[in-house]
Write an enzyme that holds these catalytic residues in place. Structure first.
Site, PDB file in Angstrom:
ATOM      1  N   GLU A  91       0.983  -1.190   0.133  1.00  0.00           N
ATOM      2  CA  GLU A  91       0.035  -0.015   0.188  1.00  0.00           C
ATOM      3  C   GLU A  91       1.068   1.072   0.252  1.00  0.00           C
ATOM      4  O   GLU A  91       1.318   1.601   0.602  1.00  0.00           O
ATOM      5  CB  GLU A  91      -1.060   0.105   1.045  1.00  0.00           C
ATOM      6  CG  GLU A  91      -2.006   1.060   1.501  1.00  0.00           C
ATOM      7  CD  GLU A  91      -2.680   1.180   2.521  1.00  0.00           C
ATOM      8  OE1 GLU A  91      -3.772   0.787   2.414  1.00  0.00           O
ATOM      9  OE2 GLU A  91      -2.278   1.864   3.628  1.00  0.00           O
ATOM     10  N   ALA A 147      -7.806  11.004   3.888  1.00  0.00           N
ATOM     11  CA  ALA A 147      -8.905  11.165   5.501  1.00  0.00           C
ATOM     12  C   ALA A 147     -10.034  11.573   5.388  1.00  0.00           C
ATOM     13  O   ALA A 147     -11.023  11.080   6.009  1.00  0.00           O
ATOM     14  CB  ALA A 147      -8.201  11.069   6.567  1.00  0.00           C
ATOM     15  N   GLY A 197     -13.672   4.677   6.229  1.00  0.00           N
ATOM     16  CA  GLY A 197     -13.423   5.878   6.172  1.00  0.00           C
ATOM     17  C   GLY A 197     -12.447   6.063   8.070  1.00  0.00           C
ATOM     18  O   GLY A 197     -13.852   6.211   8.426  1.00  0.00           O
ATOM     19  N   ASP A 198     -12.217   6.914   8.026  1.00  0.00           N
ATOM     20  CA  ASP A 198     -11.920   7.199   8.945  1.00  0.00           C
ATOM     21  C   ASP A 198     -12.120   8.535   9.300  1.00  0.00           C
ATOM     22  O   ASP A 198     -12.346   9.394   8.446  1.00  0.00           O
ATOM     23  CB  ASP A 198     -10.390   7.539   9.320  1.00  0.00           C
ATOM     24  CG  ASP A 198     -10.221   6.179   9.837  1.00  0.00           C
ATOM     25  OD1 ASP A 198     -10.453   5.403  10.187  1.00  0.00           O
ATOM     26  OD2 ASP A 198      -8.540   5.744   9.874  1.00  0.00           O
ATOM     27  N   TYR A 208     -10.820  -6.897  11.080  1.00  0.00           N
ATOM     28  CA  TYR A 208     -10.358  -6.501  11.534  1.00  0.00           C
ATOM     29  C   TYR A 208     -10.717  -7.072  12.635  1.00  0.00           C
ATOM     30  O   TYR A 208     -11.318  -7.856  13.113  1.00  0.00           O
ATOM     31  CB  TYR A 208     -11.291  -4.962  12.823  1.00  0.00           C
ATOM     32  CG  TYR A 208     -11.775  -4.197  11.637  1.00  0.00           C
ATOM     33  CD1 TYR A 208     -10.366  -2.578  12.054  1.00  0.00           C
ATOM     34  CD2 TYR A 208     -12.654  -4.367  10.655  1.00  0.00           C
ATOM     35  CE1 TYR A 208     -10.816  -1.922  10.876  1.00  0.00           C
ATOM     36  CE2 TYR A 208     -12.674  -2.548  10.072  1.00  0.00           C
ATOM     37  CZ  TYR A 208     -11.121  -1.583   9.797  1.00  0.00           C
ATOM     38  OH  TYR A 208     -12.123  -1.716   9.076  1.00  0.00           O
ATOM     39  N   HIS A 258     -13.430  -3.787  14.894  1.00  0.00           N
ATOM     40  CA  HIS A 258     -13.343  -2.562  14.901  1.00  0.00           C
ATOM     41  C   HIS A 258     -13.313  -1.470  16.237  1.00  0.00           C
ATOM     42  O   HIS A 258     -14.246  -2.288  17.187  1.00  0.00           O
ATOM     43  CB  HIS A 258     -14.712  -2.040  14.084  1.00  0.00           C
ATOM     44  CG  HIS A 258     -14.297  -0.963  13.304  1.00  0.00           C
ATOM     45  ND1 HIS A 258     -14.591   0.537  14.287  1.00  0.00           N
ATOM     46  CD2 HIS A 258     -14.000  -0.824  12.158  1.00  0.00           C
ATOM     47  CE1 HIS A 258     -14.312   0.797  13.513  1.00  0.00           C
ATOM     48  NE2 HIS A 258     -13.693   1.219  12.549  1.00  0.00           N
ATOM     49  N   GLN A 271       6.421   5.212  15.674  1.00  0.00           N
ATOM     50  CA  GLN A 271       5.216   4.775  15.316  1.00  0.00           C
ATOM     51  C   GLN A 271       3.878   3.849  16.304  1.00  0.00           C
ATOM     52  O   GLN A 271       2.897   3.540  15.761  1.00  0.00           O
ATOM     53  CB  GLN A 271       5.531   3.573  13.643  1.00  0.00           C
ATOM     54  CG  GLN A 271       6.270   4.503  12.914  1.00  0.00           C
ATOM     55  CD  GLN A 271       6.443   3.152  12.036  1.00  0.00           C
ATOM     56  OE1 GLN A 271       7.472   2.524  11.826  1.00  0.00           O
ATOM     57  NE2 GLN A 271       5.330   3.257  10.744  1.00  0.00           N
TER      58      GLN A 271
END
Length: 286
Positions: free
Chosen positions: A17, A51, A108-109, A144, A148, A211
């Protein structure tokens, strides 16, 4: 080429990605990074969405460059956030005009400035709408392993995942995880629930100490003791931490493949050197 066919035709895949730039000024540098990853010949690459659904033109432009200039199949993201029916249709037309046949459909967030349009509240709504417009599009969805972060419990999360697959997802890609046992338990539960589409394991190599906290906050992933010890030991030395992070991710991937989870999608964070390190480690396996 459809990603569902790539998965079916290859026993093992290692895909990557990348994310597009936030501004036009950074496009060339992101395109260069993407080219370097594409030159390593992964079976496909995914390109994320802004985002808040903004800067979507950069997603289209980058996806087109990767597929049409560098010859690597692309999975382009599309989210519910700030997306109504017209925008969704316009994005599909843009993707189609660039020869892009694979869409990652996500809720989406939701950022502070963003919103969910009433047309699409859940990813399953978006998946269903895309399939109604073009049944041939190959659609990926998210899942997830630890549930989630907004889900009440894992069982409820799997019910909603089944709804998303029934709406038309051809395959799923997991959120990042750092303990493979989490993935194996998840696979058992989703197969028991009748979810039989291919599931790609999402792996993020953690190559710097900063991170860790951000990744946990975004994903809700559990950090195993072995991982914590690695960060404690090497986190203060950037070069050692980068190498340790690549090795940890490579060992995760090898273990997954050994246990029958053969399709891996790596969150590259636009770092070709990490991708190259992983592919070097996997050269005798892929």
């Amino acid at each position: 080429m459809y990603i569902r066919d790539i998965i079916e035709e290859n026993e093992v895949t290692l895909s990557f990605e990348v994310f597009p730039p936030k501004t036009k000024d950074n496009f060339d540098s992101v395109a260069k990074v993407s080219r370097e990853i594409a030159e390593l010949r992964p079976p496909f690459m995914s390109v994320t969405y802004g985002a808040d659904g903004g800067a979507s033109e950069y997603t289209v432009n980058l996806a087109s460059e990767i597929q049409n200039k560098y010859g690597t199949v692309v999975l382009a993201h599309l989210t519910c956030v700030n997306t109504d029916r017209k925008k969704m249709e316009d994005m599909l037309k843009l993707y189609k005009s660039e020869g892009i046949k694979n869409i990652m459909a996500l809720r989406g967030d939701i950022p502070a400035t963003g919103r969910l349009h009433n047309d699409y509240i859940y990813a399953s709504d978006l998946v269903r709408a895309i399939k109604e417009i073009d049944p041939d599009i190959c659609i990926g969805g998210a899942c997830y392993p630890e549930g989630h972060v907004e889900s009440t419990n894992p069982s409820e999360d799997i019910i909603h995942l089944k709804e998303k697959v029934d709406a038309g997802c051809d395959f799923l890609t997991t959120q990042m995880f750092f303990d493979n046992n989490t993935m194996y338990n998840f696979m058992y539960r989703v197969r028991e629930a009748g979810i039989n589409v291919p599931i790609l394991a999402g792996i993020m190599p953690i190559t710097n100490e900063k991170q860790v906290a951000r990744s946990v906050k975004l994903s809700g992933a559990t950090i195993p003791q072995r991982f914590r010890m690695m960060v404690d030991r090497f986190g203060s030395d950037p070069a050692k931490m980068k190498q340790a992070g690549i090795i940890y991710a490579a060992e995760q991937i090898i273990d997954l493949i050994a246990n029958g989870i053969n399709h891996i999608h790596v969150y590259s964070m636009n770092k070709p050197e990490i991708v190259e390190g992983l592919m070097r480690s996997m050269s005798e396996i892929l």
